[in-house]
Design an enzyme around this catalytic site. Structure first.
Site, PDB file in Angstrom:
ATOM      1  N   LEU A 143      34.453  16.159  97.662  1.00 20.97           N
ATOM      2  CA  LEU A 143      33.746  16.720  96.294  1.00 20.97           C
ATOM      3  C   LEU A 143      34.674  17.731  95.214  1.00 20.97           C
ATOM      4  CD1 LEU A 143      30.747  16.273  95.192  1.00 20.97           C
ATOM      5  CD2 LEU A 143      30.419  18.484  96.048  1.00 20.97           C
ATOM      6  N   GLU A 160      33.476  19.329  76.734  1.00 19.40           N
ATOM      7  CA  GLU A 160      33.504  18.209  77.473  1.00 19.40           C
ATOM      8  C   GLU A 160      33.613  16.674  76.627  1.00 19.40           C
ATOM      9  OE1 GLU A 160      30.233  18.113  80.332  1.00 19.40           O
ATOM     10  OE2 GLU A 160      30.550  20.110  80.805  1.00 19.40           O
ATOM     11  N   GLN A 204      30.102  22.508  77.148  1.00 13.79           N
ATOM     12  CA  GLN A 204      29.625  20.875  76.873  1.00 13.79           C
ATOM     13  C   GLN A 204      30.322  20.400  75.546  1.00 13.79           C
ATOM     14  OE1 GLN A 204      25.934  18.993  77.199  1.00 13.79           O
ATOM     15  NE2 GLN A 204      26.618  18.643  79.159  1.00 13.79           N
ATOM     16  N   HIS A 219      33.831  17.426  85.573  1.00 15.32           N
ATOM     17  CA  HIS A 219      33.027  18.715  86.326  1.00 15.32           C
ATOM     18  C   HIS A 219      33.104  19.968  85.266  1.00 15.32           C
ATOM     19  CE1 HIS A 219      31.355  21.018  89.660  1.00 15.32           C
ATOM     20  NE2 HIS A 219      32.372  21.740  89.252  1.00 15.32           N
TER      21      HIS A 219
HETATM   22  C1  GAR Z   1      27.915  17.745  82.408  1.00 14.11           C
HETATM   23  O1  GAR Z   1      28.098  19.107  82.008  1.00 14.11           O
HETATM   24  C2  GAR Z   1      28.696  17.632  83.438  1.00 14.11           C
HETATM   25  O2  GAR Z   1      29.744  18.248  83.401  1.00 14.11           O
HETATM   26  C3  GAR Z   1      27.903  17.818  84.621  1.00 14.11           C
HETATM   27  O3  GAR Z   1      26.770  17.323  84.284  1.00 14.11           O
HETATM   28  C4  GAR Z   1      26.566  17.380  82.943  1.00 14.11           C
HETATM   29  C5  GAR Z   1      25.745  15.957  82.388  1.00 14.11           C
HETATM   30  O4  GAR Z   1      25.610  16.267  81.294  1.00 14.11           O
HETATM   31  N1  GAR Z   1      28.330  17.217  85.869  1.00 14.11           N
HETATM   32  C6  GAR Z   1      28.422  17.661  86.973  1.00 14.11           C
HETATM   33  O5  GAR Z   1      28.031  18.723  87.339  1.00 14.11           O
HETATM   34  C7  GAR Z   1      29.038  16.920  88.116  1.00 14.11           C
HETATM   35  N2  GAR Z   1      29.450  17.714  89.239  1.00 14.11           N
HETATM   36  P1  GAR Z   1      25.033  14.938  80.466  1.00 14.11           P
HETATM   37  O6  GAR Z   1      24.247  14.031  81.262  1.00 14.11           O
HETATM   38  O7  GAR Z   1      24.606  15.407  79.062  1.00 14.11           O
HETATM   39  O8  GAR Z   1      26.492  14.219  80.200  1.00 14.11           O
END
Ligand code: GAR
Length: 200
Positions: free
Chosen positions: A152, A182, A179, A117
């Protein structure tokens, strides 16, 4: 290494950059040799998700289950469980999978379902996390890997990474900075999970 094959199934809805970071790390670090683990499949609920082609280009089976073909959340989740369970997964990884999951789904994968998240939970569960962090005047933002429970964005935390909020940041520039973290944090958290699973 444990003798049982550990299949990882990754669920996506969009670009799949986290999925790709996990697959690339699994290949570079030889998770198959180290933990008997591999990313067995990527499944998207959106047929147009760019992550599907990306998965294929990385040599991973990619499938679609379009949620729009189902009358209810329960019916979609039941069909998704069937598709996932073909791989007998040790771990199901939500990587930008933008669906609210039913209690039955969460219960079925209890203890083997993780999510990333884009906020420092418990701050900012839900959507628009980066704009909300900017509006709140936060000096730090970040991302959280957590186990998924019925509520959630509230399951037990596995890992977190923080980044500074810089003067002049927009939601877009902050999202890009988060990101980058991430893509390091999620593979590392899964590797840690596999390492501890090897003793189970
Ligand atoms: C990511 O930044 C993830 O943290 C977010 O969606 C993006 C997906 O990017 N997830 C959420 O918001 C879930 N609540 P990606 O498809 O390039 O991995």
């Amino acid at each position: 290494m444990s003798s049982k094959q550990k299949n990882i199934v990754i669920l996506i809805s969009g670009a799949g950059s986290n999925m790709a970071a996990i697959v690339r790390t699994a290949q570079a670090q030889d998770w198959q040799g180290a933990f008997g683990a591999r990313v067995a499949a990527v499944i998207s609920n959106r047929p147009a998700a760019a992550g599907l082609q990306l998965a294929q280009s990385l040599g991973v089976a990619a499938g679609v289950l379009d949620h729009q073909g189902f009358d209810s959340r329960e019916a979609f989740d039941a069909a998704l469980m069937q598709q996932i369970d073909r791989y007998q997964p040790a771990l199901v990884v939500l990587a930008g999978f933008m669906r609210i999951l039913t209690p039955a789904f969460v219960q079925h994968y209890a203890g083997r379902l993780v999510n990333i998240h884009p906020s420092l939970l418990p701050a900012f569960p839900g959507l628009n996390t980066h704009q909300r962090a900017l509006d709140a005047g936060c000096t730090e933002a970040g991302c959280t890997v957590h186990q998924v429970t019925a509520e959630l964005d509230h399951g037990p935390m596995l890992a977190q990474a923080a980044v500074p909020v810089l003067p002049g940041d927009s939601a877009g520039t902050l999202a890009a900075r988060v990101q980058m973290q991430e893509h390091l944090l999620y593979p590392q958290a899964i590797r840690d999970w596999l390492r501890s699973a090897a003793c189970r």
